[in-house]
Write an enzyme that holds these catalytic residues in place. Structure first.
Site, short mmCIF file in Angstrom:
data_model
loop_
_atom_site.label_atom_id
_atom_site.label_comp_id
_atom_site.label_asym_id
_atom_site.label_seq_id
_atom_site.Cartn_x
_atom_site.Cartn_y
_atom_site.Cartn_z
N HIS A 1 87.33 8.77 -1.25
CA HIS A 1 87.38 7.30 -1.36
C HIS A 1 86.25 6.67 -0.54
O HIS A 1 86.07 7.01 0.62
CB HIS A 1 88.70 6.76 -0.81
CG HIS A 1 89.89 7.03 -1.68
ND1 HIS A 1 90.44 8.28 -1.84
CD2 HIS A 1 90.64 6.18 -2.44
CE1 HIS A 1 91.48 8.20 -2.65
NE2 HIS A 1 91.63 6.94 -3.03
N ASN B 1 86.05 14.87 4.69
CA ASN B 1 86.89 13.85 4.05
C ASN B 1 88.30 13.85 4.61
O ASN B 1 88.87 12.78 4.86
CB ASN B 1 86.93 14.10 2.54
CG ASN B 1 87.83 13.12 1.82
OD1 ASN B 1 87.75 11.92 2.02
ND2 ASN B 1 88.71 13.63 0.97
#
Length: 359
Positions: free
Chosen positions: A172, A204
């Site tokens: 994201h 991440n």
């Protein structure tokens, strides 16, 4: 000049869409503007009185050239007209995406965001931000699923299949945790137009997540926090002594670029003192992190760089020179420390380290 002669705000949308909020934050600061060399329009600029405002020196490229009468490949995907947006001149990049919790520009060539921008406050990060009786209890990540963005032309979309067994997480750019105000807002963070390939374990799912958490925690010290996330492709010096930009491409066919680095640029505001609540203290900072495993004990300040450096690398102008000069560095006004939170100890097992490659 006809309104049809203006290229859409996607060319300068950071200023036109997000800058309005930033300008409000700094509107009461009185600064003496000084002559500077010509530069591209910024998110926030100063008028002759020294008041912050949205720059009006936006890209106004005439489309009357006979060469471009049948198409403008250098234009943006939509144009800004007096009446709003229209689609007469569909250019290759970028697509301006205005969502409930963020604004982004989508890069059709690399098939991930060119940048994302969001405005965080203590209220916006609360599930109750919509207010009692609104009928929306806030976003639940468990109810969201990754989805291709149907608003983009099919041939330029990132596809779910592109990430399958790629070895990278679907990372994201605007975190789901930043969009708790409604389920619809959270669902929009799962659109693949908000996603870029990121190393999973060690980045991440770990250090990058710690940085996102740090950005949210800024709302406990500042009334308004603006966060820009920018994928970057930075050069490195090769054995031949020359500088090269090398990056992986994933997908079938290969079409999604894997950024070498990611930048977080923040602008935070709070009253300068209880006696002068209308005069804000502005802090800014920029951090560039490699898309690679980063040890949990790496200090966040080790990734500090200048806003100018990010702007040059990305081809963006986020803040005017006067605003940069007037602001304090964020690490001088608050602690630039990440909090390590590992909820996935099982991911340390080698046999499942890549289990999230299609997350």
């Amino acid at each position: 000049m006809s309104s049809a002669s203006f290229i859409h705000a996607a060319c300068f949308a950071v200023g036109a869409v997000v800058g309005g909020g930033v300008a409000t934050v700094v509107s009461s600061r009185k600064l003496q503007s000084t002559p500077t060399r010509p530069q591209p329009p910024a998110v926030v600029d100063l008028d002759r009185k020294g008041d912050a405002q949205i720059s009006t020196a936006v890209a106004t490229i005439p489309t009357t050239s006979a060469v471009l009468r049948h198409g403008n490949p250098g234009g943006c995907s939509r144009r800004l007209t007096v009446g709003g947006l229209d689609d007469d001149h569909a250019g290759p990049i970028p697509d301006l995406l205005v969502r409930k919790a963020y604004t982004a520009a989508y890069d059709r060539r690399l098939r991930h965001p060119a940048w994302t921008a969001e405005h965080l406050t203590r209220a916006s990060l609360s599930k109750s931000a919509t207010g009692p009786g609104s009928g929306d209890e806030g976003g639940d990540r468990a109810k969201s699923t990754f989805t291709e963005d149907a608003s983009l032309p099919d041939m330029f979309r990132a596809k779910l299949q592109d990430y399958f067994r790629s070895g990278y997480d679907r990372g994201h750019m605007v975190p789901a945790a930043d969009a708790k105000t409604s389920q619809a807002a959270m669902d929009e963070t799962f659109l693949l137009s908000n996603i870029a390939p990121q190393v999973g374990v060690g980045f991440n799912r770990h250090y990058w997540a710690y940085v996102e958490d740090w950005c949210r925690r800024l709302t406990t010290s500042f009334s308004d926090v603006y966060v820009f996330t920018v994928p970057l492709y930075l050069p490195h010096k090769g054995p031949d002594g020359k500088w090269h930009v090398n990056y992986e491409v994933i997908g079938s066919p290969p079409n999604i670029g894997v950024p070498t680095h990611f930048a977080k640029v923040v602008l935070a505001s709070r009253p300068s003192s209880p006696s002068t609540p209308d005069i804000p203290e502005i802090s800014t900072g920029a951090f560039v992190l490699p898309n690679a495993i980063i040890p949990d004990d790496a200090p966040l300040e080790g990734f500090v760089t200048s806003v100018d450096t990010v702007e040059r690398a990305a081809g963006l102008v986020l803040f005017s020179d006067d605003l940069k000069t007037a602001s304090k560095h964020i690490c001088k006004t608050t602690k630039c420390d990440v909090i390590v939170r590992r909820f996935d100890e099982a991911q340390k097992r080698p046999e499942i380290r890549r289990a999230g490659s299609s997350r």
